[in-house]
Design a protein around this motif. Sequence first.
Motif, mmCIF file in Angstrom:
data_model
loop_
_atom_site.group_PDB
_atom_site.id
_atom_site.type_symbol
_atom_site.label_atom_id
_atom_site.label_comp_id
_atom_site.label_asym_id
_atom_site.label_seq_id
_atom_site.Cartn_x
_atom_site.Cartn_y
_atom_site.Cartn_z
ATOM 1 N N SER A 115 -23.706 -8.899 68.600
ATOM 2 C CA SER A 115 -23.999 -9.805 67.487
ATOM 3 C C SER A 115 -25.495 -9.721 67.167
ATOM 4 O O SER A 115 -26.234 -8.966 67.802
ATOM 5 N N GLY A 147 -21.456 -6.671 60.815
ATOM 6 C CA GLY A 147 -20.786 -7.428 59.760
ATOM 7 C C GLY A 147 -21.771 -7.780 58.668
ATOM 8 O O GLY A 147 -22.983 -7.805 58.878
ATOM 9 N N GLN A 148 -21.261 -8.076 57.501
ATOM 10 C CA GLN A 148 -22.106 -8.267 56.324
ATOM 11 C C GLN A 148 -23.022 -9.486 56.422
ATOM 12 O O GLN A 148 -24.186 -9.424 56.030
ATOM 13 N N ILE A 149 -22.528 -10.586 56.914
ATOM 14 C CA ILE A 149 -23.351 -11.800 56.986
ATOM 15 C C ILE A 149 -24.492 -11.623 57.982
ATOM 16 O O ILE A 149 -25.640 -11.954 57.692
ATOM 17 N N HIS A 150 -24.196 -11.084 59.160
ATOM 18 C CA HIS A 150 -25.244 -10.874 60.161
ATOM 19 C C HIS A 150 -26.229 -9.809 59.699
ATOM 20 O O HIS A 150 -27.430 -9.919 59.962
ATOM 21 N N ALA A 159 -27.071 -9.176 56.559
ATOM 22 C CA ALA A 159 -27.922 -9.815 55.548
ATOM 23 C C ALA A 159 -28.956 -10.720 56.208
ATOM 24 O O ALA A 159 -30.131 -10.704 55.837
ATOM 25 N N ALA A 160 -28.534 -11.502 57.199
ATOM 26 C CA ALA A 160 -29.467 -12.387 57.910
ATOM 27 C C ALA A 160 -30.542 -11.579 58.622
ATOM 28 O O ALA A 160 -31.725 -11.927 58.570
#
Length: 85
Positions: free
Chosen positions: A11, A38-41, A43-44
Amino acid sequence: MLNLTLQRNDSIETVLPTVELAMRTGDVCRLHNINYLGQIHLAALTLLAMSQNLMDSATGQIVHRHPGFCLLGIDDCGATRTLAM
């Protein structure tokens, strides 16, 4: 140059110590298998790396971004993207 190869169960918490070290030293950080985040992680991580500094939540220490820092993401097919410079 710092290299980190991600596994499927990794992660953003796995990546942050290496990114912080690269920011502190002004080094290039290459993250292999970046698509495993993954896309959200992703982007963050990109937004955090583009900032001028990060705070280490464990120690409360501020990590300043030094010249030369670059974050590269390499997917499992070998395509390389610059995430932050």
